[in-house]
Design an enzyme around this catalytic site. Structure first.
Site, short mmCIF file in Angstrom:
data_model
loop_
_atom_site.label_atom_id
_atom_site.label_comp_id
_atom_site.label_asym_id
_atom_site.label_seq_id
_atom_site.Cartn_x
_atom_site.Cartn_y
_atom_site.Cartn_z
N CYS A 102 0.86 -1.19 0.00
CA CYS A 102 0.00 0.00 0.00
C CYS A 102 0.89 1.23 0.00
O CYS A 102 1.88 1.27 0.74
CB CYS A 102 -0.89 -0.01 1.24
SG CYS A 102 -1.98 1.41 1.36
N HIS A 144 -9.10 -3.85 -1.85
CA HIS A 144 -8.09 -3.07 -1.13
C HIS A 144 -8.44 -1.57 -1.17
O HIS A 144 -8.44 -0.90 -0.13
CB HIS A 144 -6.71 -3.33 -1.75
CG HIS A 144 -5.61 -2.52 -1.15
ND1 HIS A 144 -4.56 -3.07 -0.46
CD2 HIS A 144 -5.38 -1.16 -1.12
CE1 HIS A 144 -3.74 -2.12 -0.05
NE2 HIS A 144 -4.23 -0.95 -0.44
N GLU A 145 -8.75 -1.07 -2.38
CA GLU A 145 -9.04 0.37 -2.51
C GLU A 145 -10.35 0.72 -1.82
O GLU A 145 -10.45 1.76 -1.18
CB GLU A 145 -9.08 0.79 -3.99
CG GLU A 145 -7.77 0.58 -4.75
CD GLU A 145 -6.54 1.09 -4.01
OE1 GLU A 145 -6.63 2.09 -3.26
OE2 GLU A 145 -5.47 0.47 -4.16
N HIS A 148 -10.08 1.38 1.87
CA HIS A 148 -9.59 2.71 2.25
C HIS A 148 -10.75 3.68 2.52
O HIS A 148 -10.62 4.59 3.34
CB HIS A 148 -8.71 3.31 1.14
CG HIS A 148 -7.29 2.82 1.15
ND1 HIS A 148 -6.44 3.06 2.20
CD2 HIS A 148 -6.57 2.14 0.23
CE1 HIS A 148 -5.26 2.53 1.93
NE2 HIS A 148 -5.30 1.96 0.74
NI NI Z 1 -3.64 1.04 -0.15
#
Ligand code: NI
Length: 182
Positions: A102, A144-145, A148
């Site tokens: 990341c 993953h995104e 966030h």
């Molecule tokens: Ni990330």
């Protein structure tokens, strides 16, 4: 919005629930995506979420390069895509574990379980509605995104925290293992 460097783990914005965008086609969103694209490309990432440049809005940017494909049906290359207000639905209970990094945890990698198959929807900054069913790396980068936007960094998804390590060390061991297997 000229500067906006990528912020690192520990910055409070990375822990916040990002706010939905009222109008995905607003000029300020196009401008935000432009800044995100520049920062992501400079940092050499495959994805970036708006909170990573300290903008708490539900906007993500990602692409799927050929070299990362898993070989699964539904894991296909994708050019740079910006998604506003994305929604994810898991398809089935299958999960797989793979390395993730990341840009907000520079230099580190960890083994992260993710759903193998997902459906995601959202709007592009041009106002197009996206609705895709994807697998493998493609599904991984989207999860993953998306995380966030809910204040979650990948170590929060790891089941073996001892696999967290520095990319340089892990890459060196992987090379050794590759040689050992020959
Ligand atoms: Ni990330």
């Amino acid at each position: 919005m000229s500067d906006h460097p990528i912020i690192r783990a520990g910055h409070p914005v990375l822990r916040q629930i990002a706010k939905p965008v009222e109008d995905p086609t607003a000029p300020e969103i196009a401008q935000l995506v432009e800044i995100m694209e520049r920062q992501m490309t400079e940092a050499g990432g495959v994805g970036l979420a708006a909170p990573q440049i300290a903008v708490s809005k539900r906007v993500v940017l990602f692409f799927v390069p050929d070299r990362r494909l898993s070989g699964l049906d539904g894991d296909y290359p994708l050019p740079l895509t910006a998604l506003v207000n994305p929604v994810i639905e898991k398809l089935g209970d299958e999960t797989d574990v793979d390395w993730e990094g990341c840009l907000s945890l520079p230099g580190l990698r960890g083994l992260v379980p993710r759903h193998t198959h997902i459906r995601y929807t959202g709007y592009t900054p041009e106002g197009e509605f996206i609705d895709r069913q994807v697998s493998g790396f493609h599904a991984r980068v989207v999860q993953h995104e998306f995380d966030h936007l809910d204040g979650v960094l990948y170590p929060g998804r790891m089941t073996d925290l001892l696999s967290l390590g520095f990319t340089e060390e892990i890459a060196a061991r992987m090379e050794e293992e590759a040689f050992a297997a020959e």
